[in-house]
Design a protein around this motif. Structure first.
Motif, PDB file in Angstrom:
ATOM      1  N   PHE A  73       1.049  -1.092  -0.359  1.00 35.83           N
ATOM      2  CA  PHE A  73       0.194   0.200  -0.010  1.00 35.83           C
ATOM      3  C   PHE A  73       1.121   1.558   0.394  1.00 35.83           C
ATOM      4  CE2 PHE A  73      -3.398  -3.081   1.773  1.00 35.83           C
ATOM      5  CZ  PHE A  73      -4.240  -2.592   0.777  1.00 35.83           C
ATOM      6  N   GLY A  74       2.113   1.253   0.358  1.00 37.25           N
ATOM      7  CA  GLY A  74       3.327   2.576  -0.651  1.00 37.25           C
ATOM      8  C   GLY A  74       3.599   2.661   1.518  1.00 37.25           C
ATOM      9  N   ARG A  75       3.134   1.958   2.003  1.00 33.85           N
ATOM     10  CA  ARG A  75       3.244   2.934   4.016  1.00 33.85           C
ATOM     11  C   ARG A  75       4.597   1.594   3.998  1.00 33.85           C
ATOM     12  NH1 ARG A  75      -1.939   0.129   6.283  1.00 33.85           N
ATOM     13  NH2 ARG A  75      -1.743  -1.947   5.161  1.00 33.85           N
ATOM     14  N   SER A  76       5.539   3.269   5.156  1.00 32.71           N
ATOM     15  CA  SER A  76       6.432   2.356   5.681  1.00 32.71           C
ATOM     16  C   SER A  76       6.812   2.557   6.975  1.00 32.71           C
ATOM     17  CB  SER A  76       7.827   3.662   5.330  1.00 32.71           C
ATOM     18  OG  SER A  76       8.872   3.320   5.795  1.00 32.71           O
ATOM     19  N   MET A  77       6.928   1.815   7.596  1.00 34.81           N
ATOM     20  CA  MET A  77       7.557   1.659   8.861  1.00 34.81           C
ATOM     21  C   MET A  77       9.099   1.669   9.359  1.00 34.81           C
ATOM     22  SD  MET A  77       6.530  -0.249  12.283  1.00 34.81           S
ATOM     23  CE  MET A  77       7.104  -1.999  11.476  1.00 34.81           C
ATOM     24  N   GLN A  78       9.944   2.846   9.954  1.00 34.56           N
ATOM     25  CA  GLN A  78      10.949   2.698  10.403  1.00 34.56           C
ATOM     26  C   GLN A  78      12.117   2.229  11.979  1.00 34.56           C
ATOM     27  OE1 GLN A  78      13.405   3.857   8.172  1.00 34.56           O
ATOM     28  NE2 GLN A  78      11.251   4.544   6.651  1.00 34.56           N
ATOM     29  N   THR A 108       9.058   4.323  13.795  1.00 37.37           N
ATOM     30  CA  THR A 108       8.005   5.562  13.553  1.00 37.37           C
ATOM     31  C   THR A 108       6.908   4.940  12.592  1.00 37.37           C
ATOM     32  OG1 THR A 108      10.086   6.380  13.674  1.00 37.37           O
ATOM     33  CG2 THR A 108       9.078   8.204  12.011  1.00 37.37           C
ATOM     34  N   LEU A 109       5.900   5.225  12.943  1.00 37.58           N
ATOM     35  CA  LEU A 109       4.866   5.062  11.834  1.00 37.58           C
ATOM     36  C   LEU A 109       4.684   5.303  10.595  1.00 37.58           C
ATOM     37  CD1 LEU A 109       2.476   3.949  14.860  1.00 37.58           C
ATOM     38  CD2 LEU A 109       4.424   2.899  13.944  1.00 37.58           C
ATOM     39  N   PRO A 110       3.560   4.999   9.620  1.00 41.97           N
ATOM     40  CA  PRO A 110       3.506   5.488   8.732  1.00 41.97           C
ATOM     41  C   PRO A 110       2.818   6.959   8.565  1.00 41.97           C
ATOM     42  CG  PRO A 110       2.810   3.917   8.260  1.00 41.97           C
ATOM     43  CD  PRO A 110       2.974   3.476   9.510  1.00 41.97           C
ATOM     44  N   SER A 146       5.393   4.344  25.309  1.00 42.61           N
ATOM     45  CA  SER A 146       4.949   5.891  24.539  1.00 42.61           C
ATOM     46  C   SER A 146       4.470   5.691  23.478  1.00 42.61           C
ATOM     47  CB  SER A 146       5.091   6.906  25.497  1.00 42.61           C
ATOM     48  OG  SER A 146       6.310   7.023  24.601  1.00 42.61           O
ATOM     49  N   ARG A 147       3.349   6.277  23.354  1.00 45.04           N
ATOM     50  CA  ARG A 147       2.948   6.995  21.482  1.00 45.04           C
ATOM     51  C   ARG A 147       2.969   9.137  21.263  1.00 45.04           C
ATOM     52  NH1 ARG A 147      -0.885   4.548  17.278  1.00 45.04           N
ATOM     53  NH2 ARG A 147      -0.026   5.307  15.682  1.00 45.04           N
ATOM     54  N   LYS A 148       4.321   9.311  21.129  1.00 42.39           N
ATOM     55  CA  LYS A 148       4.090  10.506  20.719  1.00 42.39           C
ATOM     56  C   LYS A 148       3.468  11.111  19.364  1.00 42.39           C
ATOM     57  CE  LYS A 148       8.078   9.880  24.035  1.00 42.39           C
ATOM     58  NZ  LYS A 148       9.820  10.449  23.716  1.00 42.39           N
ATOM     59  N   SER A 149       3.229  11.817  19.429  1.00 43.08           N
ATOM     60  CA  SER A 149       2.647  13.269  18.159  1.00 43.08           C
ATOM     61  C   SER A 149       4.458  12.948  17.571  1.00 43.08           C
ATOM     62  CB  SER A 149       1.948  13.681  18.348  1.00 43.08           C
ATOM     63  OG  SER A 149       2.817  15.191  19.008  1.00 43.08           O
ATOM     64  N   ALA A 150       3.887  13.607  16.134  1.00 43.55           N
ATOM     65  CA  ALA A 150       4.756  13.738  14.905  1.00 43.55           C
ATOM     66  C   ALA A 150       5.637  15.356  16.106  1.00 43.55           C
ATOM     67  CB  ALA A 150       4.499  14.607  13.417  1.00 43.55           C
TER      68      ALA A 150
END
Length: 199
Positions: A73-78, A108-110, A146-150
């Motif tokens: 789908f073109g998504r990438s996770m670092q 790092t999520l899409p 922890s989940r953090k915003s950009a």
């Protein structure tokens, strides 16, 4: 694969097929930096599904640790890794070498958000030997995520507790970002879970 040369990232040499059309392509990874003749692990480079969906694993070198996952789908996770090597420990004048060992420190999520992971060293035993404090154990016991915003703002977080000194790697509780305890786990003398309590 002991002693054989590794296969560079992106080249597959073994394919595992499932009965429904799912498959995984693997390649040989590099051996550890402490034993060039060590057995080489197989690592995935492509995972295909019957519906046509695919996932790819990208590696920065010929090692075992991918730096990214991509899909059709073109998504990438670092993927970011950190060192969690066992500390040097001496028993009867024998030194146990630092075995190469890594854990994921960040995803790092899409959508640009991240999952940040924190670890500690457990007290207790390693490889059948009683350690002194945390010496000898790898720093790989997950104690927080922890989940953090950009922009770096915390969206949610969890802290993982290990309060039973008999079993230093046994999870006994989970706490949220506000300090609220979400769950509690208890164990028998044999190390088996005997109760679970949720807030």
């Amino acid at each position: 694969f002991a002693g054989d040369n590794p296969i560079v990232s992106g080249t597959g040499e073994l394919r595992l097929d499932y009965g429904d059309g799912e498959y995984v392509l693997y390649r040989r990874s590099n051996s550890s930096d402490w034993d060039p003749q060590a057995l080489r692990n197989l690592v995935p480079i492509e995972h295909g599904f019957p519906n046509g969906y695919k996932q790819w694993f990208d590696y920065p070198d010929d090692g075992e640790y991918p730096s990214a996952m991509r899909d059709s789908f073109g998504r990438s996770m670092q993927i970011t890794w950190q060192d969690a090597k066992v500390q040097d420990v001496g028993y009867s004048n024998v030194i146990f070498a630092k075995v190469p060992h890594r854990v994921i420190s960040k995803l790092t999520l899409p959508d640009g958000t991240t999952l940040d992971y924190d670890y500690s060293r457990a007290t207790g035993s390693v490889a059948g030997f009683q350690t002194v404090g945390t010496v000898g154990n790898p720093k790989d016991r997950l104690v927080g995520v922890s989940r953090k915003s950009a922009s770096g703002a915390v969206l949610w977080a969890r802290t993982y507790l290990y309060e039973d000194l008999r079993f230093p790697n046994a999870l006994t509780g989970i706490v949220d970002q506000n300090g609220n305890r979400l769950s509690t786990y208890a164990y028998s003398n044999a190390g088996l879970a005997i109760s679970t309590e949720k807030a």
